[in-house]
Design a protein around this motif. Sequence first.
Motif, PDB file in Angstrom:
ATOM      1  N   ASN A 240      12.233  -0.266  13.890  1.00 30.06           N
ATOM      2  CA  ASN A 240      10.924   0.210  14.371  1.00 30.06           C
ATOM      3  C   ASN A 240       9.882  -0.055  13.294  1.00 30.06           C
ATOM      4  O   ASN A 240      10.161   0.133  12.101  1.00 30.06           O
ATOM      5  N   PHE A 241       8.688  -0.451  13.701  1.00 33.17           N
ATOM      6  CA  PHE A 241       7.574  -0.607  12.749  1.00 33.17           C
ATOM      7  C   PHE A 241       6.424   0.289  13.195  1.00 33.17           C
ATOM      8  O   PHE A 241       6.005   0.220  14.370  1.00 33.17           O
ATOM      9  N   GLN A 304      27.764   5.413  22.463  1.00 35.25           N
ATOM     10  CA  GLN A 304      26.495   5.741  21.806  1.00 35.25           C
ATOM     11  C   GLN A 304      25.367   5.768  22.820  1.00 35.25           C
ATOM     12  O   GLN A 304      25.511   5.311  23.954  1.00 35.25           O
ATOM     13  N   ALA A 305      24.243   6.339  22.401  1.00 35.91           N
ATOM     14  CA  ALA A 305      23.075   6.378  23.282  1.00 35.91           C
ATOM     15  C   ALA A 305      21.895   5.764  22.530  1.00 35.91           C
ATOM     16  O   ALA A 305      21.638   6.103  21.363  1.00 35.91           O
ATOM     17  N   TYR A 306      21.241   4.820  23.192  1.00 31.50           N
ATOM     18  CA  TYR A 306      20.039   4.191  22.634  1.00 31.50           C
ATOM     19  C   TYR A 306      18.866   4.890  23.306  1.00 31.50           C
ATOM     20  O   TYR A 306      18.773   4.913  24.538  1.00 31.50           O
ATOM     21  N   ILE A 307      18.016   5.495  22.510  1.00 30.68           N
ATOM     22  CA  ILE A 307      16.966   6.352  23.073  1.00 30.68           C
ATOM     23  C   ILE A 307      15.589   5.860  22.650  1.00 30.68           C
ATOM     24  O   ILE A 307      15.357   5.577  21.464  1.00 30.68           O
ATOM     25  N   LEU A 308      14.712   5.731  23.641  1.00 29.70           N
ATOM     26  CA  LEU A 308      13.322   5.369  23.346  1.00 29.70           C
ATOM     27  C   LEU A 308      12.487   6.629  23.474  1.00 29.70           C
ATOM     28  O   LEU A 308      12.704   7.442  24.379  1.00 29.70           O
ATOM     29  N   LEU A 316       9.198   4.614  19.539  1.00 27.24           N
ATOM     30  CA  LEU A 316      10.218   4.750  18.500  1.00 27.24           C
ATOM     31  C   LEU A 316      11.587   4.711  19.167  1.00 27.24           C
ATOM     32  O   LEU A 316      11.818   5.410  20.156  1.00 27.24           O
ATOM     33  N   ALA A 317      12.504   3.883  18.630  1.00 31.72           N
ATOM     34  CA  ALA A 317      13.865   3.825  19.188  1.00 31.72           C
ATOM     35  C   ALA A 317      14.817   4.438  18.175  1.00 31.72           C
ATOM     36  O   ALA A 317      14.648   4.253  16.970  1.00 31.72           O
ATOM     37  N   PHE A 318      15.813   5.169  18.657  1.00 28.98           N
ATOM     38  CA  PHE A 318      16.863   5.650  17.753  1.00 28.98           C
ATOM     39  C   PHE A 318      18.203   5.672  18.465  1.00 28.98           C
ATOM     40  O   PHE A 318      18.267   5.585  19.695  1.00 28.98           O
ATOM     41  N   LEU A 319      19.261   5.733  17.676  1.00 30.62           N
ATOM     42  CA  LEU A 319      20.626   5.693  18.223  1.00 30.62           C
ATOM     43  C   LEU A 319      21.322   7.003  17.928  1.00 30.62           C
ATOM     44  O   LEU A 319      21.234   7.510  16.820  1.00 30.62           O
ATOM     45  N   GLU A 320      22.029   7.499  18.913  1.00 28.48           N
ATOM     46  CA  GLU A 320      22.901   8.644  18.651  1.00 28.48           C
ATOM     47  C   GLU A 320      24.319   8.195  18.931  1.00 28.48           C
ATOM     48  O   GLU A 320      24.590   7.563  19.962  1.00 28.48           O
ATOM     49  N   GLN A 321      25.248   8.514  18.028  1.00 25.79           N
ATOM     50  CA  GLN A 321      26.646   8.146  18.247  1.00 25.79           C
ATOM     51  C   GLN A 321      27.258   9.093  19.274  1.00 25.79           C
ATOM     52  O   GLN A 321      26.864  10.259  19.349  1.00 25.79           O
ATOM     53  N   GLY A 322      28.207   8.618  20.062  1.00 26.96           N
ATOM     54  CA  GLY A 322      28.858   9.462  21.071  1.00 26.96           C
ATOM     55  C   GLY A 322      27.890   9.801  22.195  1.00 26.96           C
ATOM     56  O   GLY A 322      27.045   8.983  22.565  1.00 26.96           O
TER      57      GLY A 322
END
Length: 357
Positions: A240-241, A304-308, A316-322
């Motif tokens: 992310n920038f 995992q879950a890719y969340i915007l 902003l994008a982030f990843l949560e494991q499981g």
Amino acid sequence: MEQVTLRSVDKYYGDFHALKDIDLSIDNGAFVALVGPSGCGKSTLLRTIAGLETISSGEIRIAGERVNEIPPRRRNVAMVFQSYALYPHMTVERNMTYSLRLRRTSKPEIDALLKSAATTLGLDELLARYPRELSGGQRQRVAMGRAIVRQPEVFLFDEPLSNLDAELRTRMRGEVRALHERLQATSVYVTHDQIEAMTMADHVVVLRFGRIEQQGPPLDLYDHPANKFVAGFIGSPAMNFLPATIGRNGDEVVVDGQLASLPLSRRFAPGRTVEVGLRPEHLQPRERGPLVADVTVIEATGNQAYILADARGQQLAFLEQGRTALRRNDTVALGIDPGLVHLFDPDTGDTLRPLSS
Ligand code: ATP
């Protein structure tokens, strides 16, 4: 010892400057990947090493010898193409031994080289077949076999796996790497897929607009990108920038629209506007900020879950494991380890240097 060396290499196609001042040293036995977006000059660079393109200026050396004026067949390199380039009317055996027969290699030697390559690649049972009777992965193996029998000093791969489906591609990636471990031959591998480059190569060269943006071991590029382009290109999902400003004491940064600041592990010029780079896998939901965002999209794949999320006007994008407990429209607070915050000059895109302490 250096096996392939390029010094100040430039290549023009008419007025078009396709390679710009390329300096590259490839050690004997190394596996080097050339990556970059479409049209950045990867194939051109590979083809200049092969001798299929002449260079406009500079010097190329292979095994210490200047090869600028040496034709491809005398450079002792073998190229494996994306299209396999197999002869449809020849059997696997004939395809693999074609170059040896052209060179008038003796029959016993051809047989020995063929047997060894076929065993290495698991092609023993397929030697009598024609290319049309093979799967994509098998054809690719024949194309590699044809390169191996020549015992070249350098293997040049031009996107060899890009015609294969995702699963086979992953398997062949492992096979090419294992082959490299076994043969220990210097390999230069072109791909536009940064995951392929990162997982296969010891040394990654990132190209853009015909210029080397950065080169080094894959994880060095991931941890210490020289600029925003490399930071965005290496790593998946992409970094992310966000526009931001360095705080009063120089040891924190405030993302535009956010109230709290992200602590930094080094000091930077107070009040300076910057661009912050945050990798999705480094952002973690926390009890409290410093970043606050509203979830807009959740892509869950089980592991995992890719969340915007909308971080006060910035995506902003982030990843949560499981599994994630988050739902669309939830407000989430995110934090990051100060050592994982990247800062870039918003004008040049270069990674910002900290103030010397
Ligand atoms: P891709 O991933 O799409 O294959 P690439 O990084 O391998 O791209 P190259 O094939 O090396 O890119 O091409 C680099 C640039 O040089 C491109 O802009 C291309 O249009 C140009 N180019 C390549 N070959 C020629 C040619 N023979 N004449 C003129 N321009 C060319």
